[in-house]
Design a protein around this motif. Structure first.
Motif, short mmCIF file in Angstrom:
data_model
loop_
_atom_site.label_atom_id
_atom_site.label_comp_id
_atom_site.label_asym_id
_atom_site.label_seq_id
_atom_site.Cartn_x
_atom_site.Cartn_y
_atom_site.Cartn_z
N ASP A 112 -6.53 -1.20 0.03
CA ASP A 112 -7.29 -0.75 1.20
C ASP A 112 -7.94 0.59 0.89
O ASP A 112 -7.27 1.61 0.83
N TYR B 255 0.85 -1.20 0.00
CA TYR B 255 0.00 0.00 0.00
C TYR B 255 0.88 1.25 0.00
O TYR B 255 0.72 2.15 -0.83
N GLN C 117 -10.51 7.38 7.93
CA GLN C 117 -9.79 7.62 9.20
C GLN C 117 -10.25 8.96 9.78
O GLN C 117 -9.54 9.96 9.72
N THR D 46 -10.10 1.52 5.37
CA THR D 46 -9.57 1.76 6.72
C THR D 46 -8.35 2.66 6.74
O THR D 46 -7.87 3.03 7.81
N THR D 47 -7.83 3.04 5.57
CA THR D 47 -6.67 3.92 5.50
C THR D 47 -6.99 5.08 4.57
O THR D 47 -7.44 4.88 3.44
#
Length: 204
Positions: free
Chosen positions: A82, A52, A117, A85-86
């Motif tokens: 992702d 990532y 986030q 969540t990021t």
């Protein structure tokens, strides 16, 4: 309606192509070498850096040489890993799309960074600054975004500062004063510069 949706879908691609390179060859070489080095690090069994983060970093390198198309491509690769969540790739996508003039795409990306986030104030501030700059007339959108951000933090000083600036921009001076008073309430002692700005706004 269909024409508008088609235009929005094509907006990021047109913007990425429009960036161009804008760098002489000798300036590009170290950046291209860095990209090649990063490419070799994918699939690291120790997972440091993660794929990532590698995609995000490679995107940044491409943007430094003015290659918006590849900058976007590698951010999309990070988001494929992702997107929930990021927030970093979403945030960087917002910055890139804003820079390229793809404002609808940037709005979505900045908003997704906040959703991914919500505890990171930087993402809120970037989103609010963007909305203030590009969508200042959309009162409902701005008010909703500020409400979310204000609830996310105990002392959202910077958020209320942006809110005050937005109210000034659209000529809502009384509301701008209220926002500054909220800033003042979070401070340990009175800020004379805020008091002066409040006095200035009252005189308008």
């Amino acid at each position: 309606y269909r024409a508008r949706k088609k235009a929005e879908a094509e907006e990021p691609l047109r913007a990425a192509v429009a960036l161009g390179d804008g760098m002489v060859e000798h300036s590009r070489r170290p950046l291209l070498a860095r990209i090649a080095e990063l490419e070799e690090m994918f699939g690291n069994p120790e997972n440091d850096p993660t794929d990532y983060m590698l995609n995000v970093e490679i995107s940044s390198q491409y943007q430094l040489i003015g290659d918006g198309k590849n900058g976007k491509k590698y951010l999309e690769r990070a988001l494929a890993i992702d997107s929930e969540t990021t927030g970093l790739a979403w945030h960087n996508m917002g910055v890139l799309m804003d820079r390229l003039g793809a404002y609808n795409s940037a709005r979505i990306a900045f908003g997704n960074a906040v959703q991914a986030q919500s505890q990171i104030e930087q993402y809120h501030l970037a989103y609010l600054e963007f909305l203030k700059s590009r969508f200042s007339d959309d009162t409902a959108m701005l008010e909703a975004a500020f409400t979310v951000s204000e609830k996310a933090f105990d002392e959202p000083i910077s958020i209320f500062q942006i809110k005050s600036d937005w109210y000034v921009k659209i000529g809502e001076y009384d509301k701008a004063i209220e926002a500054l008073q909220k800033v003042q309430s979070f401070l340990p002692s009175r800020d004379v510069y805020i008091d002066k700005e409040i006095a200035r706004l009252r005189a308008l």
